[in-house]
Motif scaffolding. Structure first.
Motif, PDB file in Angstrom:
ATOM      1  N   SER A 227      34.218  38.749  51.255  1.00 53.84           N
ATOM      2  CA  SER A 227      35.522  39.238  50.927  1.00 53.84           C
ATOM      3  C   SER A 227      36.060  39.945  51.820  1.00 53.84           C
ATOM      4  O   SER A 227      35.393  40.706  52.807  1.00 53.84           O
ATOM      5  N   PRO A 228      37.459  40.179  52.144  1.00 54.03           N
ATOM      6  CA  PRO A 228      38.298  40.895  53.106  1.00 54.03           C
ATOM      7  C   PRO A 228      37.728  42.348  53.302  1.00 54.03           C
ATOM      8  O   PRO A 228      37.908  42.849  54.272  1.00 54.03           O
ATOM      9  N   ASN A 229      37.249  42.943  51.992  1.00 46.40           N
ATOM     10  CA  ASN A 229      36.959  44.637  52.036  1.00 46.40           C
ATOM     11  C   ASN A 229      35.608  44.548  52.707  1.00 46.40           C
ATOM     12  O   ASN A 229      35.065  45.706  52.736  1.00 46.40           O
ATOM     13  N   ASP A 265      27.455  42.009  45.078  1.00 45.68           N
ATOM     14  CA  ASP A 265      27.962  43.418  45.779  1.00 45.68           C
ATOM     15  C   ASP A 265      27.037  44.022  46.669  1.00 45.68           C
ATOM     16  O   ASP A 265      25.869  44.455  46.270  1.00 45.68           O
ATOM     17  N   LEU A 266      27.454  44.111  47.676  1.00 46.30           N
ATOM     18  CA  LEU A 266      26.547  44.564  48.880  1.00 46.30           C
ATOM     19  C   LEU A 266      26.408  45.870  48.993  1.00 46.30           C
ATOM     20  O   LEU A 266      25.427  46.663  49.705  1.00 46.30           O
ATOM     21  N   GLY A 293      41.587  38.460  49.207  1.00 46.42           N
ATOM     22  CA  GLY A 293      40.525  38.722  48.120  1.00 46.42           C
ATOM     23  C   GLY A 293      40.991  38.466  46.811  1.00 46.42           C
ATOM     24  O   GLY A 293      40.035  38.558  45.912  1.00 46.42           O
ATOM     25  N   LYS A 294      41.845  37.789  46.382  1.00 42.56           N
ATOM     26  CA  LYS A 294      42.524  37.523  45.158  1.00 42.56           C
ATOM     27  C   LYS A 294      41.968  36.490  44.546  1.00 42.56           C
ATOM     28  O   LYS A 294      42.048  36.247  43.157  1.00 42.56           O
ATOM     29  N   PHE A 322      39.717  36.844  41.442  1.00 44.06           N
ATOM     30  CA  PHE A 322      38.633  37.821  41.944  1.00 44.06           C
ATOM     31  C   PHE A 322      39.359  39.217  41.894  1.00 44.06           C
ATOM     32  O   PHE A 322      40.462  39.317  42.784  1.00 44.06           O
ATOM     33  N   ASP A 323      39.013  40.083  41.472  1.00 46.71           N
ATOM     34  CA  ASP A 323      39.425  41.584  41.631  1.00 46.71           C
ATOM     35  C   ASP A 323      38.635  42.504  42.266  1.00 46.71           C
ATOM     36  O   ASP A 323      37.466  42.615  41.783  1.00 46.71           O
ATOM     37  N   GLN A 324      39.131  42.711  43.546  1.00 46.41           N
ATOM     38  CA  GLN A 324      38.028  43.347  44.554  1.00 46.41           C
ATOM     39  C   GLN A 324      37.919  44.845  44.082  1.00 46.41           C
ATOM     40  O   GLN A 324      36.761  45.441  44.170  1.00 46.41           O
ATOM     41  N   SER A 325      38.932  45.427  43.460  1.00 47.73           N
ATOM     42  CA  SER A 325      38.935  46.797  43.112  1.00 47.73           C
ATOM     43  C   SER A 325      37.782  46.957  42.049  1.00 47.73           C
ATOM     44  O   SER A 325      37.260  48.221  41.958  1.00 47.73           O
ATOM     45  N   THR A 326      37.680  46.105  41.012  1.00 45.05           N
ATOM     46  CA  THR A 326      36.815  46.198  40.005  1.00 45.05           C
ATOM     47  C   THR A 326      35.677  45.344  40.203  1.00 45.05           C
ATOM     48  O   THR A 326      34.604  45.467  39.168  1.00 45.05           O
ATOM     49  N   GLY A 327      35.513  44.420  40.924  1.00 43.44           N
ATOM     50  CA  GLY A 327      34.598  43.404  41.019  1.00 43.44           C
ATOM     51  C   GLY A 327      34.258  42.654  39.916  1.00 43.44           C
ATOM     52  O   GLY A 327      33.273  42.158  39.541  1.00 43.44           O
ATOM     53  N   THR A 328      35.312  41.950  39.527  1.00 44.05           N
ATOM     54  CA  THR A 328      35.527  41.032  38.216  1.00 44.05           C
ATOM     55  C   THR A 328      36.100  39.694  38.546  1.00 44.05           C
ATOM     56  O   THR A 328      36.767  39.533  39.210  1.00 44.05           O
TER      57      THR A 328
END
Length: 488
Positions: A227-229, A265-266, A293-294, A322-328
């Motif tokens: 993911s980009p983050n 989730d690393l 990341g969307k 995909f939501d990077q902020s919530t991991g969903t």
């Protein structure tokens, strides 16, 4: 005084001798053909920071002169034999002055006492540099699953190369290819397979071994993307089956008997799953994140009976939110290109860093296009949905395993166009309108390198800088403890 005259005379004699060894063109006969050069570096767009384009002439000649002219600047090589090699310093000085301009190149050869001047060609020197580092796996192109593998890093601005993982240091295990996160050398990962192996994660040069697998998965992680983050990877689990063809015009076939897609989730060391990505009636594979990341892009095919219905295995290009902020993960799957509808199979999607384009491989069927001669690259405009078949780029042999430079202007891919057997890394320029230009092979210091090399370059990846680890660091990581993952 007499000694000075003696030294001067010796110097003059040396210069005369050197000049006599390298004849210059006289009364050259003009030829309508292009020079028989290998690699083919005629009429190409090149990055301003590329290493010298050394080449040889397939015709045996006594001498050759090459003149590269850009306005008032000239770069010349005059040498005996049929090999042309540029000095690195002279090449870089010339490229700096030629950046953003067109260079006219003329090749003149001497054979049997006669000079022949071939048709000139052009190098368009782009202002857009390519990211300066390339990683790849060197693998024997035969029937074996693996033997004597190594992962290498090469600086494309010169000819410096080193191993970042070597079979001799990891017990001759199988090693999968190295992948960057957003082309950054501070975030990357590679796989060392077999007992005691795992995913070797690089964060700022600190390596850790990850066991990215739970009991309900068909295998450990295989194909993946960051993911980009940098917090997540999306990955596939695959049961990969190699099989031999009975037909003489086919060699090896590789396919998945099962495959699913997950997110790891690393930071929390947990694995996220969705029934949409692990459907028992569908093969899912080759996942990658969009640069924002969307979305997660991946390939999916309805399950078929294998190997009997292998030719009916047609993968489509799909995506899920995909939501990077919530991991969903999202609740719907979009199909961008239907493999079933187009009677073709999509593999290895990669989105350009600017988010405008996606390049993927198409083959007649299946999930291992490197063994399919008909494999080609296609480019889709994600803003309009328009598809470019990239006819300027593709050959009549396998073209696949591609990655982007961070500027979205350069693409590197593995091509077997020369002999149908050995894969080599080719670069092509993608302009701002999405038009692909004629590709060229990675330059080598020795013009005969590719003639003598007996390894394929597999899965080339472009990076913005040198990796902060070496093969010994990977050895120590493999021998260390594993970080286990659990279901969320």
């Amino acid at each position: 005084m007499k000694q000075k005259h003696t030294l001067l005379s010796v110097f003059v004699l040396i210069i005369m001798a050197l000049t006599a060894c390298t004849p210059t063109p006289e009364n050259a006969m003009k030829c309508d053909a292009m020079p028989p050069m290998y690699p083919d570096y005629t009429d190409i767009t090149i990055p301003c920071n590329i290493a010298p384009l050394n080449f040889l002439l397939r015709d045996e000649v006594d001498a050759v002169e090459v003149r590269a002219v850009c306005d008032a600047e000239t770069l010349m090589v005059n040498t005996k034999g049929n090999e042309v090699c540029y000095g690195l310093k002279e090449w870089k000085n010339f490229m700096e002055k030629a950046t953003g301009r067109s260079v006219k190149v003329t090749v003149t050869t001497l054979k049997d006492g006669r000079w022949t001047e071939y048709q000139p060609f052009c190098w368009n020197v782009s202002k857009d540099p390519v990211d300066p580092y390339l990683t790849y796996r060197l693998i024997e192109p035969d029937y074996e699953i693996f033997q004597n593998l190594s992962l290498h890093e090469r600086c494309v601005e010169n000819f410096d190369e080193r191993a970042i993982s070597d079979y001799g240091l990891v017990g001759n295990r199988c090693m999968n290819c190295h992948t960057y996160g957003s082309q950054s050398p501070t975030l990357s990962m590679l796989y060392v397979r077999g007992e005691g192996g795992g995913a070797i994660l690089n964060r700022d040069g600190k390596l850790s071994k990850l066991n990215i697998k739970t009991s309900d998965m068909v295998s450990g992680s295989v194909y993946f993307g960051f993911s980009p983050n940098g917090r997540y990877i999306v990955f596939s689990t695959n049961l990969i089956i190699p099989a031999f063809h009975a037909r003489p015009n086919k060699r090896l076939e590789v396919f998945d008997s099962a495959s699913d897609v997950y997110v790891a989730d690393l930071e929390q060391h947990t694995i996220l799953s969705s029934t949409l990505l692990s459907d028992s009636t569908v093969f899912e594979t080759f996942p990658t994140f969009s640069p924002d990341g969307k979305y997660i892009y991946y390939c999916a095919s309805p399950k078929v009976r294998l190997p009997m219905e292998l030719k009916d295995m047609h993968y489509s290009l799909c995506r899920i939110a995909f939501d990077q902020s919530t991991g969903t993960l999202g609740t719907e799957v979009d199909t961008l290109f239907s493999g079933q509808g187009n009677k073709t199979s999509v593999c290895h999607p990669r989105v350009s860093p600017d988010g405008r384009f996606i390049v993927y491989t198409v083959a007649d069927y299946g999930t291992f296009p490197i063994w399919h001669q008909e494999s080609d690259l296609q480019l889709m405009n994600l803003e309009t949905g328009a598809i470019d078949e990239m006819q300027t780029v593709n050959s009549d042999k396998s073209d696949t395993y591609h990655s982007w430079s961070s500027t979205s202007r350069w693409l590197v891919f593995a091509s077997k166009r020369d002999d149908g057997l050995f894969g080599k890394p080719y670069f092509c320029y993608i302009d701002r309108k999405g038009k692909a230009h004629k590709p060229f092979v990675l330059p080598q210091k020795n013009p005969r390198f590719y003639d003598n090399n007996l390894k394929s370059f597999n899965a080339p990846e472009i990076g913005k800088g040198p990796l902060p680890f070496n093969a010994m660091d990977v050895k120590r990581a493999v021998e260390g403890p594993s970080v286990d993952f659990g279901s969320k």
